[in-house]
Design a protein around this motif. Structure first.
Motif, PDB file in Angstrom:
ATOM      1  N   ILE A 113       0.867  -1.179   0.000  1.00 50.56           N
ATOM      2  CA  ILE A 113       0.000   0.000   0.000  1.00 50.56           C
ATOM      3  C   ILE A 113       0.901   1.226   0.000  1.00 50.56           C
ATOM      4  O   ILE A 113       1.780   1.351   0.853  1.00 50.56           O
ATOM      5  CB  ILE A 113      -0.927   0.007   1.227  1.00 50.56           C
ATOM      6  N   TYR A 114       0.687   2.090  -0.973  1.00 53.02           N
ATOM      7  CA  TYR A 114       1.456   3.322  -1.109  1.00 53.02           C
ATOM      8  C   TYR A 114       0.512   4.508  -1.126  1.00 53.02           C
ATOM      9  O   TYR A 114      -0.611   4.414  -1.624  1.00 53.02           O
ATOM     10  CB  TYR A 114       2.254   3.330  -2.416  1.00 53.02           C
ATOM     11  N   SER A 115       0.990   5.623  -0.634  1.00 53.93           N
ATOM     12  CA  SER A 115       0.230   6.858  -0.801  1.00 53.93           C
ATOM     13  C   SER A 115       0.574   7.410  -2.180  1.00 53.93           C
ATOM     14  O   SER A 115       1.602   7.066  -2.765  1.00 53.93           O
ATOM     15  CB  SER A 115       0.577   7.859   0.301  1.00 53.93           C
ATOM     16  N   TRP A 116      -0.258   8.271  -2.685  1.00 55.13           N
ATOM     17  CA  TRP A 116      -0.016   8.844  -4.004  1.00 55.13           C
ATOM     18  C   TRP A 116       1.283   9.648  -4.025  1.00 55.13           C
ATOM     19  O   TRP A 116       1.953   9.720  -5.061  1.00 55.13           O
ATOM     20  CB  TRP A 116      -1.191   9.719  -4.431  1.00 55.13           C
ATOM     21  N   SER A 117       1.657  10.222  -2.892  1.00 56.20           N
ATOM     22  CA  SER A 117       2.889  11.022  -2.835  1.00 56.20           C
ATOM     23  C   SER A 117       4.144  10.159  -2.988  1.00 56.20           C
ATOM     24  O   SER A 117       5.202  10.674  -3.335  1.00 56.20           O
ATOM     25  CB  SER A 117       2.954  11.806  -1.532  1.00 56.20           C
ATOM     26  N   GLU A 118       4.040   8.849  -2.762  1.00 58.47           N
ATOM     27  CA  GLU A 118       5.180   7.945  -2.918  1.00 58.47           C
ATOM     28  C   GLU A 118       5.379   7.493  -4.358  1.00 58.47           C
ATOM     29  O   GLU A 118       6.360   6.827  -4.675  1.00 58.47           O
ATOM     30  CB  GLU A 118       5.009   6.716  -2.024  1.00 58.47           C
ATOM     31  N   LEU A 119       4.465   7.838  -5.221  1.00 57.35           N
ATOM     32  CA  LEU A 119       4.565   7.491  -6.639  1.00 57.35           C
ATOM     33  C   LEU A 119       5.610   8.399  -7.279  1.00 57.35           C
ATOM     34  O   LEU A 119       5.520   9.618  -7.190  1.00 57.35           O
ATOM     35  CB  LEU A 119       3.198   7.671  -7.307  1.00 57.35           C
ATOM     36  N   SER A 120       6.629   7.809  -7.895  1.00 60.93           N
ATOM     37  CA  SER A 120       7.694   8.617  -8.480  1.00 60.93           C
ATOM     38  C   SER A 120       7.571   8.761  -9.992  1.00 60.93           C
ATOM     39  O   SER A 120       8.122   9.696 -10.573  1.00 60.93           O
ATOM     40  CB  SER A 120       9.065   8.027  -8.121  1.00 60.93           C
ATOM     41  N   ASP A 121       6.861   7.845 -10.638  1.00 59.28           N
ATOM     42  CA  ASP A 121       6.771   7.872 -12.094  1.00 59.28           C
ATOM     43  C   ASP A 121       5.507   7.119 -12.511  1.00 59.28           C
ATOM     44  O   ASP A 121       5.183   6.075 -11.950  1.00 59.28           O
ATOM     45  CB  ASP A 121       8.010   7.200 -12.692  1.00 59.28           C
TER      46      ASP A 121
END
Length: 184
Positions: free
Chosen positions: A119-127
Motif C-alpha cells: 500500500i502506497y500513498s499517491w505522494s510515494e509514486l515517483s513515475d
C-alpha cells in the motif's frame, strides 16, 4: 435413494458446475468490487486476467472431484477426496480473489498473485506511464506505476478504468507533481 441414483447425482452436480462456473467466474470481480471495495473515495478496482484463470482452475478441480467421486465406492476415500477438493477449491479461489489493484483517493493498493500486498500513498509514486495501443501491436492499454523505493507494477486499463477514473488518476498525478509519460 438407491446407490445408482446417488452415484448419478455426481454427474448432475458435475454438469451443474460446468454450466454455472462461467457465470460465477465472470461476475466475481464485479461482486468483489461492489461488496468489498465500495468506498466513496474509490477511483477503481482492477482485477487481473490471472484471477479469472484461478477461479476457472478452482471450478475445474470441483468438476474433476465430482467425476472421481462417481467412480470411487469406498466411503473413506470419498470423504478424503471431498476434503482435499474443498480445501483446494477454496485455496485457489481465494488466491484469485487476492490479485488486484485498488486505486483510492488516499492510497494505491496492489496485491500480486503470489507475494505480499503493498500500500502506497499517491505522494510515494515517483513515475507513471500510460501506454496506449498503437494499431500495429497487439499490446493493450495499460499503466505502469513506479514508486520511490523502486517497486513497480503494471495493470491494464480495463473496463473498470473508465474515462472518469482515468481523469481522477491524472488529477492525482498533477496534484503531487508526478512525472507522467503517455506512450503510444
Amino acid at each position: 435413494m438407491e446407490p445408482f441414483e446417488r452415484r448419478s447425482l455426481y454427474w448432475v452436480l458435475a454438469i451443474l458446475v460446468i454450466v454455472i462456473a462461467p457465470f460465477i467466474v465472470l461476475l466475481t470481480p464485479a461482486v468483489v468490487s461492489v461488496i468489498v471495495f465500495d468506498d466513496p473515495n474509490k477511483i477503481a478496482f482492477i482485477s487481473f486476467g490471472k484471477s479469472l484463470l484461478m477461479y476457472s482452475i478452482a471450478f475445474f478441480i470441483a468438476f474433476c472431484a465430482l467425476l472421481i467421486l462417481y467412480f470411487v465406492k469406498n466411503l473413506i476415500k470419498k470423504i478424503y477426496i471431498i476434503i482435499i477438493s474443498l480445501i483446494s477449491f477454496f485455496a485457489i479461489y481465494s488466491t484469485g480473489l487476492s490479485h488486484y489493484v485498488y486505486l483510492n483517493e488516499n492510497y494505491i493498493e496492489y496485491n500480486p498473485l503470489f507475494g505480499s500486498k503493498v500500500i502506497y500513498s499517491w505522494s510515494e509514486l515517483s513515475d507513471a506511464r500510460h501506454i496506449y495501443p498503437d494499431g500495429e501491436s497487439v499490446a493493450d492499454e495499460h499503466f505502469i506505476f513506479t514508486f520511490s523505493d523502486g517497486y513497480a507494477f503494471r495493470f491494464k486499463a480495463t473496463g473498470s478504468l473508465d474515462t472518469a477514473a482515468k481523469s481522477r488518476i491524472y488529477t492525482k498525478l498533477q496534484l503531487y507533481s508526478i512525472p507522467f509519460i503517455g506512450i503510444s
